[in-house]
Design an enzyme around this catalytic site. Structure first.
Site, mmCIF file in Angstrom:
data_model
loop_
_atom_site.group_PDB
_atom_site.id
_atom_site.type_symbol
_atom_site.label_atom_id
_atom_site.label_comp_id
_atom_site.label_asym_id
_atom_site.label_seq_id
_atom_site.Cartn_x
_atom_site.Cartn_y
_atom_site.Cartn_z
ATOM 1 N N THR A 177 0.848 -1.175 0.000
ATOM 2 C CA THR A 177 0.000 0.000 0.000
ATOM 3 C C THR A 177 0.891 1.236 0.000
ATOM 4 O OG1 THR A 177 -1.654 -1.177 1.322
ATOM 5 C CG2 THR A 177 -1.757 1.215 1.378
ATOM 6 N N GLY A 229 -0.926 -3.549 5.367
ATOM 7 C CA GLY A 229 -1.983 -4.550 5.421
ATOM 8 C C GLY A 229 -2.700 -4.566 6.755
#
EC number: 2.3.2.2
Length: 530
Positions: free
Chosen positions: A350, A433
């Site tokens: 991410t 995550g």
């Protein structure tokens, strides 16, 4: 207080505007927009578009996006740019196809990408420029090339087998079958053409026409269920952020289908303990934090899903009576036994970034393809690497997070915002995550309870637990005495070779009229302002 005899970073100070991202080229793109008269939202979308090119293992236009926007007067806006499962993707259909789980590299793990429509919507509502104005740097890096940064190269090298398994991914992201090394120049001409089409024609160029056809054809060739109608139906949702007080501040997270409220559950539990009296790197601090995390994550895995399918409300989870009950489960002298394990595995990829402009507009934005290089499936004509967010679904009928047509999965990526006296005070996020709620609690308590500046709070040692076994993972900087102390309380602790997550943060110091920024040394990025 920073030790200037030790490696580290100083907090960044600037009086006007600031950006903090996980890649230098992204931060530079944001500053370029800010200094040319764009606002924080213009800069944020410019920055994330660059990251979708230069950090392909972490994010891309084939992924999802969430954002919290704080206006200068403290009014909060939330946006959910996560995609839905194809309408044909029911649990029974997948079971009939012989699937027993939604595997991360399966075409069934690919949900409709939401990022591009989210960017367009955010600019329309809060920006001053269009996609064509803010995507120029991203297009140039995709077409003309960029040098691969050290952390990006490190991650890339671990994914050669995954990328090799898909012809489109191998062609776009490997060089003679190998990952690029630090400093190698990479170009993505097909992606550049797609970005140019989006810049010229808006998000319709992604969700309809040749790009959408390329995505659908690629997935259907692998047995996937995505259709052109699924792509064209993508819509983002406005969300009212969920807020919870923490020691005089107001912490804002987005409601489900994201896990932001789990960070608020953790903070609600931890507020019932005197953290400030503890050693921030000591046994008791980490014991309390990780036990609060295990309790909160157990709650997540029982109930978190698309909000239309959740059997309990966020308000129930965050009630004082419920938080009192959860906090009472913690034994300061030993590890809690018999918590049900999580169903999510650790480690996903991410990017998080934050920008605050001269007017005080604050943007907290996160964009992701979930696992390393997402599903590993790349649509070859458009160069779109596709996420695998659908791997968070279950195939267990009756579970709130069971896959179904048009349903959004449990989502891990969460931006955050903190208000002080009703005004924006801290815009921050933590990547990694499942770690993200724990990371939010860790970084915020570092600042609030232990008096660290934003860079110190990000730099500080981290621990997390394996979400399938609850074995504690300790970074190398966690003191050995702390590890030994946790083991004496019944925890199974392992040292991990890799860093845990990443983070960016910008704080507003209203008294001195300053912005204070930090960016995680666990990544390649930087905070910068003017």
């Amino acid at each position: 207080m920073r030790d200037f005899q030790a490696p580290g970073r100083s907090v960044v100070l600037a009086p006007n505007a600031m950006a903090a991202t996980s890649h230098p080229l992204s931060t530079a793109a944001a500053l370029e927009v800010l200094q040319s008269g764009g606002n924080a939202m213009d800069a944020a979308v410019a920055a994330v578009a660059v990251q979708c090119v230069v950090e392909p293992q972490m994010t891309g236009i084939g992924g999802d996006c969430f954002a919290i926007v704080a206006e200068p007067d403290g009014k909060l806006h939330g946006l959910n740019g996560s995609g839905r499962a194809p309408m044909a993707a029911t649990a029974q259909k997948l079971l009939d196809l012989g699937e027993r789980a939604v595997e991360p590299t399966s075409p069934h793990a690919v949900t409709v990408p939401g990022a591009v429509r989210a960017w367009e919507t955010l600019l329309a509502r809060h920006g001053t420029r269009g996609l064509g104005d803010v995507m120029k740097r991203a297009i140039a890096y995709a077409r003309d090339g960029y040098a691969v940064a050290p952390r990006v190269a490190h991650d890339w090298s671990k994914n050669v087998a995954k990328l090799s398994a898909d012809a489109g991914a191998a062609a776009a992201y490997l060089v003679n079958g190998k990952a690029p090394a630090t400093g190698d120049v990479m170009r993505h001409p097909a992606l550049a053409d797609t970005l140019q089409a989006i810049a010229e024609n808006g998000s319709k160029a992604f969700y309809e026409g040749p790009v959408a056809r390329d995505i659908v054809d690629t997935l259907q060739a692998k047995g996937g269920l995505m259709t052109l109608d699924d792509m064209a139906a993508m819509q983002v949702d406005d969300m009212v952020p969920v807020t919870k007080p923490y020691r005089g501040l107001t912490v804002a997270e987005l409601p489900p289908n994201g896990q932001g409220f789990i960070a608020l559950v953790m903070l609600g539990i931890l507020e019932r303990f005197d953290l400030a009296s503890l050693d921030p790197n000591g046994t008791e601090r980490f014991h309390l934090e990780l036990e609060a995390g295990r309790i909160a994550y157990s709650l997540r895995d029982l109930f978190l899903a698309d909000p239309a399918h959740m059997p309990v409300s966020v308000e129930e989870c965050l009630s004082d009576a419920h938080l009192d009950k959860l906090a009472s489960k913690i034994d300061r002298t030993r590890r809690i036994d018999n918590l049900p394990p999580s169903t999510l595995g650790p480690g996903s990829d991410t990017v998080y970034l934050t920008v605050i402009d001269q007017s005080g507009l604050a943007v907290s934005l996160i964009n992701s393809v979930y696992k390393d290089f997402g599903s590993g499936i790349c649509a070859p004509k458009s160069g779109v690497l596709l996420q695998n967010r659908g791997a968070c679904f279950r195939l267990q009928p009756g579970h709130p997070n069971c896959i179904d047509g048009g349903k959004r999965p449990l989502h891990t990526i969460i931006p955050a915002m903190v208000l002080k006296d009703g005004l924006p005070h801290l815009s921050f996020g933590v990547m990694g995550g499942g770690y993200q709620p724990c990371g939010h609690a860790h970084v915020l308590t570092n600042i609030v309870d232990f008096g660290m500046d934003v860079q110190e709070a990000i730099d500080a040692p981290r621990m997390f637990f394996d979400e399938t076994s609850y074995v504690l993972h300790a970074e190398g900087t966690v003191p050995e005495a702390t590890v030994a102390g946790l083991r004496s309380l019944g925890h199974d602790v392992e040292r991990v070779p890799g860093a845990i997550g990443g983070a960016q943060a910008i704080m507003i110091d209203r008294e001195r009229k300053l912005l204070l920024g930090g960016s995680d040394p666990r990544k390649d990025g930087m905070a910068a302002g003017y």
